[in-house]
Design a protein around this motif. Structure first.
Motif, PDB file in Angstrom:
ATOM      1  N   TRP A 162     -31.154 116.505 -54.264  1.00 33.37           N
ATOM      2  CA  TRP A 162     -31.762 117.298 -55.169  1.00 33.37           C
ATOM      3  C   TRP A 162     -33.299 116.956 -55.237  1.00 33.37           C
ATOM      4  O   TRP A 162     -33.502 115.579 -54.887  1.00 33.37           O
ATOM      5  CB  TRP A 162     -31.118 116.928 -56.558  1.00 33.37           C
ATOM      6  CG  TRP A 162     -29.807 117.563 -56.721  1.00 33.37           C
ATOM      7  CD1 TRP A 162     -29.444 118.758 -56.914  1.00 33.37           C
ATOM      8  CD2 TRP A 162     -28.651 116.755 -56.322  1.00 33.37           C
ATOM      9  NE1 TRP A 162     -28.165 118.781 -56.994  1.00 33.37           N
ATOM     10  CE2 TRP A 162     -27.634 117.872 -56.675  1.00 33.37           C
ATOM     11  CE3 TRP A 162     -28.280 115.391 -56.356  1.00 33.37           C
ATOM     12  CZ2 TRP A 162     -26.113 117.349 -56.733  1.00 33.37           C
ATOM     13  CZ3 TRP A 162     -26.950 115.266 -56.142  1.00 33.37           C
ATOM     14  CH2 TRP A 162     -25.911 116.098 -56.419  1.00 33.37           C
ATOM     15  N   CYS A 163     -34.196 117.587 -55.779  1.00 26.86           N
ATOM     16  CA  CYS A 163     -35.544 117.454 -55.856  1.00 26.86           C
ATOM     17  C   CYS A 163     -35.721 116.310 -56.907  1.00 26.86           C
ATOM     18  O   CYS A 163     -35.078 116.350 -58.025  1.00 26.86           O
ATOM     19  CB  CYS A 163     -36.457 118.563 -56.497  1.00 26.86           C
ATOM     20  SG  CYS A 163     -37.997 118.120 -56.927  1.00 26.86           S
ATOM     21  N   ALA A 164     -36.292 115.131 -56.578  1.00 29.68           N
ATOM     22  CA  ALA A 164     -36.808 113.955 -57.280  1.00 29.68           C
ATOM     23  C   ALA A 164     -37.624 114.303 -58.405  1.00 29.68           C
ATOM     24  O   ALA A 164     -37.675 113.493 -59.578  1.00 29.68           O
ATOM     25  CB  ALA A 164     -37.251 112.923 -56.424  1.00 29.68           C
ATOM     26  N   ALA A 165     -38.349 115.338 -58.369  1.00 29.09           N
ATOM     27  CA  ALA A 165     -39.262 115.622 -59.672  1.00 29.09           C
ATOM     28  C   ALA A 165     -38.448 116.614 -60.632  1.00 29.09           C
ATOM     29  O   ALA A 165     -38.675 116.424 -61.858  1.00 29.09           O
ATOM     30  CB  ALA A 165     -40.530 116.275 -59.126  1.00 29.09           C
ATOM     31  N   CYS A 166     -37.784 117.797 -60.083  1.00 32.25           N
ATOM     32  CA  CYS A 166     -37.627 118.778 -61.235  1.00 32.25           C
ATOM     33  C   CYS A 166     -35.842 118.893 -61.102  1.00 32.25           C
ATOM     34  O   CYS A 166     -35.478 119.482 -62.021  1.00 32.25           O
ATOM     35  CB  CYS A 166     -38.166 120.224 -60.933  1.00 32.25           C
ATOM     36  SG  CYS A 166     -37.327 120.864 -59.426  1.00 32.25           S
ATOM     37  N   GLY A 167     -35.407 118.156 -60.165  1.00 29.28           N
ATOM     38  CA  GLY A 167     -33.688 118.136 -60.312  1.00 29.28           C
ATOM     39  C   GLY A 167     -33.048 119.258 -59.681  1.00 29.28           C
ATOM     40  O   GLY A 167     -31.948 119.536 -59.461  1.00 29.28           O
ATOM     41  N   PHE A 215     -39.169 116.227 -52.476  1.00 30.21           N
ATOM     42  CA  PHE A 215     -39.584 117.127 -53.594  1.00 30.21           C
ATOM     43  C   PHE A 215     -39.675 118.511 -53.006  1.00 30.21           C
ATOM     44  O   PHE A 215     -39.958 118.842 -51.919  1.00 30.21           O
ATOM     45  CB  PHE A 215     -41.148 116.666 -53.997  1.00 30.21           C
ATOM     46  CG  PHE A 215     -41.209 115.291 -54.185  1.00 30.21           C
ATOM     47  CD1 PHE A 215     -40.625 114.691 -55.680  1.00 30.21           C
ATOM     48  CD2 PHE A 215     -41.781 114.222 -53.364  1.00 30.21           C
ATOM     49  CE1 PHE A 215     -40.793 113.476 -55.884  1.00 30.21           C
ATOM     50  CE2 PHE A 215     -41.934 113.132 -54.054  1.00 30.21           C
ATOM     51  CZ  PHE A 215     -41.346 112.648 -55.028  1.00 30.21           C
ATOM     52  N   CYS A 216     -39.362 119.508 -53.945  1.00 31.02           N
ATOM     53  CA  CYS A 216     -39.468 120.822 -53.799  1.00 31.02           C
ATOM     54  C   CYS A 216     -40.709 121.606 -54.498  1.00 31.02           C
ATOM     55  O   CYS A 216     -41.204 122.326 -53.853  1.00 31.02           O
ATOM     56  CB  CYS A 216     -38.056 121.746 -54.266  1.00 31.02           C
ATOM     57  SG  CYS A 216     -38.299 121.777 -56.045  1.00 31.02           S
ATOM     58  N   CYS A 217     -40.961 120.659 -55.487  1.00 36.82           N
ATOM     59  CA  CYS A 217     -42.219 121.277 -56.283  1.00 36.82           C
ATOM     60  C   CYS A 217     -43.445 120.655 -56.255  1.00 36.82           C
ATOM     61  O   CYS A 217     -44.482 120.812 -57.199  1.00 36.82           O
ATOM     62  CB  CYS A 217     -41.686 121.587 -57.676  1.00 36.82           C
ATOM     63  SG  CYS A 217     -41.012 120.066 -58.417  1.00 36.82           S
ATOM     64  N   ARG A 218     -43.665 119.411 -55.479  1.00 37.46           N
ATOM     65  CA  ARG A 218     -44.695 118.702 -55.311  1.00 37.46           C
ATOM     66  C   ARG A 218     -45.046 118.409 -53.993  1.00 37.46           C
ATOM     67  O   ARG A 218     -44.035 118.568 -53.016  1.00 37.46           O
ATOM     68  CB  ARG A 218     -44.234 117.121 -55.840  1.00 37.46           C
ATOM     69  CG  ARG A 218     -45.364 116.964 -56.889  1.00 37.46           C
ATOM     70  CD  ARG A 218     -44.816 115.403 -57.425  1.00 37.46           C
ATOM     71  NE  ARG A 218     -45.035 114.571 -56.443  1.00 37.46           N
ATOM     72  CZ  ARG A 218     -44.405 113.136 -56.867  1.00 37.46           C
ATOM     73  NH1 ARG A 218     -44.066 112.957 -57.951  1.00 37.46           N
ATOM     74  NH2 ARG A 218     -44.759 112.168 -55.986  1.00 37.46           N
TER      75      ARG A 218
HETATM   76 ZN   LIG Z   1     -38.727 120.440 -57.498  1.00 39.91          ZN
END
Ligand SMILES: [Zn+2]
Length: 247
Positions: free
Chosen positions: A154-159, A177-180
């Motif tokens: 899972w993404c560590a920023a948004c989950g 991260f997916c969003c960073r």
């Molecule tokens: Zn993310």
């Protein structure tokens, strides 16, 4: 401490004065430590030449009062990885594993599973000559058995679950991260390998064929995280990267 028996892999040796050696060891029972081998530089030493780097030995240790360093009473060979040294890249890979263990694992902290990992990886390297997949397996498990491997699903920023887009990461093991935007990037293919390594024993992993790019991507990820947590620069890692660029 009384005389204690343990098994160990020799990580490195240093000369101490004219006759002695300091031996950096990863022991099965006591973790990573350094010990003085008195007279080890002499031709007729009781250590009989078994204190070479990447040698699996059985040894007897004792501690003198008011001295920091342990002493080695004697040692005998269990298994040699000398055959590895015929191939430069394979040899370099073995040296990297020893260097990573020495600079990454805390001193005198018992980690029997990491000991078994190093031994299995050296054996795998010796038997298969397969550098990249052995190193990827070693790096993943070294991080994991040291408790430093973050969640990779899972993404560590948004989950959110990490999907076919792949993920980015920073030089320190804070997760994916997916969003960073991070310093490095790993594709979905590279991420898929990490799931496979988690499930498979080393022999089965070495028997499977994987896309080279994905193996490299995943190695870069774990090596960045190991290097960021290691003490000092990992010289052998830099040499391995230079080798890979030449291939
Ligand atoms: Zn993310």
């Amino acid at each position: 401490m009384p005389l204690r028996e343990t098994e160990a892999i020799v990580l490195r040796t240093y000369h101490l004065g004219e006759a002695d050696k300091i031996v950096s060891l990863f022991t099965r029972q006591y973790g990573r430590l350094r010990a003085v081998a008195t007279g080890a530089q002499r031709t007729r030493s009781r250590f009989g030449g078994v204190l070479e780097p990447l040698t699996y030995i059985r040894l007897w240790l004792f501690e003198r009062e008011n001295r920091d360093l342990l002493r080695m009473n004697s040692a005998e060979l269990v298994e040699s990885f000398f055959a590895i040294q015929g191939d430069f890249t394979v040899q370099l890979a073995a040296q990297y594993m020893a260097e990573a263990a020495e600079r990454f694992l805390p001193e005198r902290e018992v980690n029997e599973r990491a000991f078994r990992l190093l031994l299995a990886a050296l054996r795998g390297l010796k038997a298969s000559g397969e550098v990249h997949r052995t190193l990827l397996y070693f790096d993943y498990w070294l991080l994991r058995l040291s408790g430093l491997l973050p969640e990779l699903r899972w993404c560590a920023a948004c989950g959110k679950p990490l999907n076919a887009q792949g993920a980015s990461y920073d030089a320190t093991p804070q997760g994916l991260f997916c969003c960073r935007r991070g310093k490095g990037k790993i594709s979905a293919g590279g991420l898929g390998l990490t799931e496979k390594i988690r499930r498979l024993p080393l022999d089965a992993w070495l028997g499977s064929d994987e896309p080279r790019n994905a193996v490299f991507e995943a190695r870069r990820l774990f090596e960045a995280w190991i290097a960021s947590s290691a003490e000092g620069r990992l010289m052998t890692l830099e040499m391995l990267h230079e080798e890979a660029e030449r291939e």
